[in-house]
Enzyme design. Structure first.
Site, PDB file in Angstrom:
ATOM      1  N   THR A   1       8.882  14.619   6.822  1.00 46.29           N
ATOM      2  CA  THR A   1       7.832  15.639   6.855  1.00 46.29           C
ATOM      3  C   THR A   1       6.776  15.429   5.769  1.00 46.29           C
ATOM      4  O   THR A   1       7.082  14.910   4.699  1.00 46.29           O
ATOM      5  CB  THR A   1       8.473  17.032   6.687  1.00 46.29           C
ATOM      6  OG1 THR A   1       7.478  18.034   6.823  1.00 46.29           O
ATOM      7  CG2 THR A   1       9.152  17.174   5.325  1.00 46.29           C
TER       8      THR A   1
ATOM      9  N   ASP B   1       7.037  22.046  23.545  1.00 51.35           N
ATOM     10  CA  ASP B   1       6.235  22.197  22.329  1.00 51.35           C
ATOM     11  C   ASP B   1       4.805  21.832  22.723  1.00 51.35           C
ATOM     12  O   ASP B   1       4.471  20.656  22.897  1.00 51.35           O
ATOM     13  CB  ASP B   1       6.744  21.272  21.214  1.00 51.35           C
ATOM     14  CG  ASP B   1       6.048  21.561  19.884  1.00 51.35           C
ATOM     15  OD1 ASP B   1       4.981  22.215  19.906  1.00 51.35           O
ATOM     16  OD2 ASP B   1       6.566  21.135  18.849  1.00 51.35           O
TER      17      ASP B   1
ATOM     18  N   GLY C   1       4.726  15.992  12.454  1.00 50.35           N
ATOM     19  CA  GLY C   1       5.191  15.998  13.837  1.00 50.35           C
ATOM     20  C   GLY C   1       6.519  15.295  14.052  1.00 50.35           C
ATOM     21  O   GLY C   1       6.757  14.203  13.537  1.00 50.35           O
TER      22      GLY C   1
ATOM     23  N   ASP D   1      -2.691  25.325  20.697  1.00 47.00           N
ATOM     24  CA  ASP D   1      -1.263  25.657  20.920  1.00 47.00           C
ATOM     25  C   ASP D   1      -1.156  26.720  22.022  1.00 47.00           C
ATOM     26  O   ASP D   1      -0.298  26.635  22.901  1.00 47.00           O
ATOM     27  CB  ASP D   1      -0.621  26.236  19.651  1.00 47.00           C
ATOM     28  CG  ASP D   1      -0.600  25.279  18.466  1.00 47.00           C
ATOM     29  OD1 ASP D   1       0.470  24.819  18.080  1.00 47.00           O
ATOM     30  OD2 ASP D   1      -1.700  24.985  17.927  1.00 47.00           O
TER      31      ASP D   1
ATOM     32  N   THR E   1       0.941  20.879  14.338  1.00 42.55           N
ATOM     33  CA  THR E   1      -0.221  21.790  14.262  1.00 42.55           C
ATOM     34  C   THR E   1      -0.878  21.761  12.890  1.00 42.55           C
ATOM     35  O   THR E   1      -2.114  21.750  12.787  1.00 42.55           O
ATOM     36  CB  THR E   1       0.207  23.229  14.616  1.00 42.55           C
ATOM     37  OG1 THR E   1       0.741  23.229  15.936  1.00 42.55           O
ATOM     38  CG2 THR E   1      -0.963  24.186  14.547  1.00 42.55           C
TER      39      THR E   1
HETATM   40  P1  AMP Z   1       7.115  18.173  10.317  1.00 46.58           P
HETATM   41  O1  AMP Z   1       7.936  16.937  10.149  1.00 46.58           O
HETATM   42  O2  AMP Z   1       6.911  18.922   9.045  1.00 46.58           O
HETATM   43  O3  AMP Z   1       5.840  17.914  11.042  1.00 46.58           O
HETATM   44  O4  AMP Z   1       8.000  19.127  11.222  1.00 46.58           O
HETATM   45  C1  AMP Z   1       8.393  18.780  12.543  1.00 46.58           C
HETATM   46  C2  AMP Z   1       8.355  20.017  13.420  1.00 46.58           C
HETATM   47  O5  AMP Z   1       9.219  21.014  12.879  1.00 46.58           O
HETATM   48  C3  AMP Z   1       6.981  20.668  13.510  1.00 46.58           C
HETATM   49  O6  AMP Z   1       6.834  21.275  14.758  1.00 46.58           O
HETATM   50  C4  AMP Z   1       7.026  21.731  12.444  1.00 46.58           C
HETATM   51  O7  AMP Z   1       6.177  22.797  12.740  1.00 46.58           O
HETATM   52  C5  AMP Z   1       8.490  22.166  12.509  1.00 46.58           C
HETATM   53  N1  AMP Z   1       8.933  22.592  11.179  1.00 46.58           N
HETATM   54  C6  AMP Z   1       9.607  21.867  10.261  1.00 46.58           C
HETATM   55  N2  AMP Z   1       9.846  22.578   9.152  1.00 46.58           N
HETATM   56  C7  AMP Z   1       9.298  23.787   9.346  1.00 46.58           C
HETATM   57  C8  AMP Z   1       9.202  24.971   8.582  1.00 46.58           C
HETATM   58  N3  AMP Z   1       9.732  25.046   7.356  1.00 46.58           N
HETATM   59  N4  AMP Z   1       8.563  26.024   9.130  1.00 46.58           N
HETATM   60  C9  AMP Z   1       8.020  25.945  10.371  1.00 46.58           C
HETATM   61  N5  AMP Z   1       8.079  24.864  11.142  1.00 46.58           N
HETATM   62  C10 AMP Z   1       8.706  23.794  10.654  1.00 46.58           C
HETATM   63 MG    MG Z   2       6.611  21.082  16.788  1.00 46.96          MG
HETATM   64 MG    MG Z   3       4.168  23.264  18.219  1.00 51.59          MG
END
Ligand code: AMP
Ligand code: MG
Ligand code: MG
EC number: 3.1.3.7
Length: 323
Positions: A210, A117, A235, A51, A122
């Protein structure tokens, strides 16, 4: 005689090459084996060496070539001098040959905002779910996402064909020069390229959401949509790729957490092929430089049949998510 490329098309062509370089960095950090994981706000909000390096690589490469851009990246940039090895100066010639949509032909560098991004997904990257990871470079004009580039460094990673390819090259690990990954790009009014558009069979409702940031609101919203199947993957970039490749029909995230750099590039690719991405209330997302980074009212995105999903978001979920 063909006129010289516009600022927008030069920027997209550079972003393509810069995103490809980013993909090689993402693979190199895995190959070297030390991820350098840091917790940001909590155990599911992580930052790795990849990152950090990619943030520097993308933002510095863009700033050198386009000094008047506004660039907003997820990670903080270190104040020290940038390693020259991280700078990418190339531009993808195929993009320079494309016509700029006329509504964007007079755009000046200082009118553009770039949302970066460096590594989306990550948490999944640290868990070895490498094909969930993308690098996202989104370009906005007058608050609207108009162009974007997505690099997927480990596209084909678990694909048999690539496994054979790696074995044949005696390269079982995804080393820096493995033939892995792809770059998808798009401009509104021109189209999106670098993938094969596919739709989920008509009448099937497959929701992607997610896997690392679930909440009761997310579950309530998905349940109300009565899906045939729910996919939980990492992602925002990865989930939009699922929509355009016929693996999922809706991306539903009824929660804050996702930021502008997560949605800007993916939104363009989806919109360029006729899809729709909004917050959970149906509002368009804004990408001007003054906007708050958090998508506080969540994300709802589809390639087709947006209204089916939007009409089923429970009022209680809407009430809990303030834009
Ligand atoms: P995900 O679908 O969980 O992979 O989330 C999609 C993007 O939103 C990624 O970049 C995650 O890091 C960010 N994201 C979603 N929810 C959160 C959270 N509660 N805290 C930090 N980042 C989040
Ligand atoms: Mg992201
Ligand atoms: Mg990122």
């Amino acid at each position: 005689m063909a006129s010289s490329p516009t600022v927008l098309m030069r920027l997209v062509a550079s972003a393509y090459s810069i995103a490809q370089k980013a993909g090689t960095i993402v693979r190199r950090v895995i190959a070297e084996g030390d991820l350098g994981i840091i917790e940001k706000t909590c155990a599911t909000d992580l930052q790795t060496k990849a990152d950090r390096l990619v943030q520097v690589s993308i933002c510095s490469s863009l700033a050198r070539k386009f000094p008047k851009l506004t660039i907003i990246g997820e990670e903080d940039l270190p104040p020290e001098d940038v390693d020259q090895e991280l700078i990418e100066d190339g531009q993808w010639e195929e993009i320079l040959k494309q016509p700029c949509p006329s509504q964007y032909s007079a755009i000046k560098e200082e009118d553009l905002v770039v949302w970066v991004d460096p590594l989306d997904g990550t948490k999944e990257y640290t868990e070895g779910l490498l094909d969930n990871v993308t690098v996202l470079i989104g370009i906005a004009y007058e608050g609207k996402a108009i162009a974007g580039v997505i690099n997927q460094p480990y596209y084909n990673y678990q694909n048999d064909e690539n496994q054979k390819l790696r074995e044949s090259r005696n390269d079982a690990k995804a080393g820096p020069d493995a033939v892995l990954g792809r770059t998808i790009w798009g401009v509104l009014g021109l189209g999106a390229f670098g993938f094969q558009l596919k739709e989920v069979p008509a009448g099937k409702h497959i929701i992607t959401t997610t896997r690392s940031h679930n909440s009761q609101l997310v579950t309530d919203c998905i349940t109300a949509m009565n899906p045939d199947d729910v996919l939980r993957v990492g992602g925002a970039g990865n989930k939009i790729i699922q929509l355009i490749e016929g693996k999922a029909s809706a991306y539903v995230f009824a929660s804050p957490g996702c930021k502008k750099w997560d949605t800007c590039a993916p939104e363009v690719i989806l919109h360029a092929v006729g899809g729709k991405l909004t917050d959970i209330h149906g509002n368009a997302l804004q990408y001007n430089k003054e906007v708050k980074h958090m998508n506080s009212a969540g994300v709802l995105a589809t390639l087709r049949n947006y209204d089916y999903y939007a009409s089923r978001v429970p009022q209680s979920v809407k009430n809990a998510l303030v834009p």
